[in-house]
Design a protein around this motif. Structure first.
Motif, PDB file in Angstrom:
ATOM      1  N   ALA A   7      -2.593   1.132   6.677  1.00  0.00           N
ATOM      2  CA  ALA A   7      -2.114   0.499   5.605  1.00  0.00           C
ATOM      3  C   ALA A   7      -0.785   0.003   6.043  1.00  0.00           C
ATOM      4  N   ARG A   8      -0.064   0.841   6.776  1.00  0.00           N
ATOM      5  CA  ARG A   8       1.490   0.755   7.220  1.00  0.00           C
ATOM      6  C   ARG A   8       1.223  -0.468   8.462  1.00  0.00           C
ATOM      7  N   SER A  10      -0.709  -2.528   8.742  1.00  0.00           N
ATOM      8  CA  SER A  10      -1.092  -4.133   8.061  1.00  0.00           C
ATOM      9  C   SER A  10       0.263  -4.573   7.475  1.00  0.00           C
ATOM     10  N   VAL A  11       0.964  -3.720   6.975  1.00  0.00           N
ATOM     11  CA  VAL A  11       2.335  -4.096   6.376  1.00  0.00           C
ATOM     12  C   VAL A  11       3.203  -4.707   7.317  1.00  0.00           C
ATOM     13  N   LEU A  33      -4.994  -8.371   3.281  1.00  0.00           N
ATOM     14  CA  LEU A  33      -5.151  -6.924   3.108  1.00  0.00           C
ATOM     15  C   LEU A  33      -6.852  -6.689   3.028  1.00  0.00           C
ATOM     16  N   ALA A  46      -0.024  -0.270   0.099  1.00  0.00           N
ATOM     17  CA  ALA A  46       0.654  -1.354   1.098  1.00  0.00           C
ATOM     18  C   ALA A  46       1.259  -2.431   0.247  1.00  0.00           C
TER      19      ALA A  46
END
Length: 131
Positions: A7-8, A10-11, A33, A46
């Protein structure tokens, strides 16, 4: 199911695109996402991180600038800047354990950024940690 690290990651990609001038990406965060299979609780996580960084970008950048030795934020690579922004948001605004956030940022830098990035990111975040 995606992990918090994914998730990080992707952020960081979203923040990178935003930093390069693609501010319209904000409208497509959900789809991006979803394409990366970041769903449910990790998607909420996220989205919270991305929106929090964007909302507090000016204050986060001031924090980064205050800890840079030479050059400036404009001389910092976009990937490195995105990692720093996320980590500083998590430390200052979310109150997460600094050692864990710094370790995660270093690991992400090893994976996503230049060879010198982990040391640079560790140095900046270590200063944030002491502030």
């Amino acid at each position: 199911m995606a992990t918090r690290t994914q998730a990080r990651e992707s952020v960081i990609g979203l923040l990178y695109a935003y930093d390069l001038g693609n501010e319209g990406i904000v409208k497509f965060v959900d789809e991006i996402l979803e394409d990366k299979k970041i769903r449910n609780k990790q998607k909420e996580f996220a989205l919270d991180l991305f929106n929090g960084v964007i909302k507090n970008l000016e204050e986060i950048d001031k924090e980064i600038i205050s800890h840079l030795n030479q050059g400036g934020i404009k001389d910092t690579g976009s990937v490195e800047k995105s990692i720093l922004r996320l980590a500083i948001y998590e430390i200052i605004f979310k109150g997460l354990d600094k050692a864990i956030v710094i370790n995660e940022a270093i690991e992400l830098a090893k994976k996503l950024a230049s060879d010198s990035a982990p040391k640079f990111i560790n140095g900046v975040l270590d200063k944030v940690k002491k502030a």
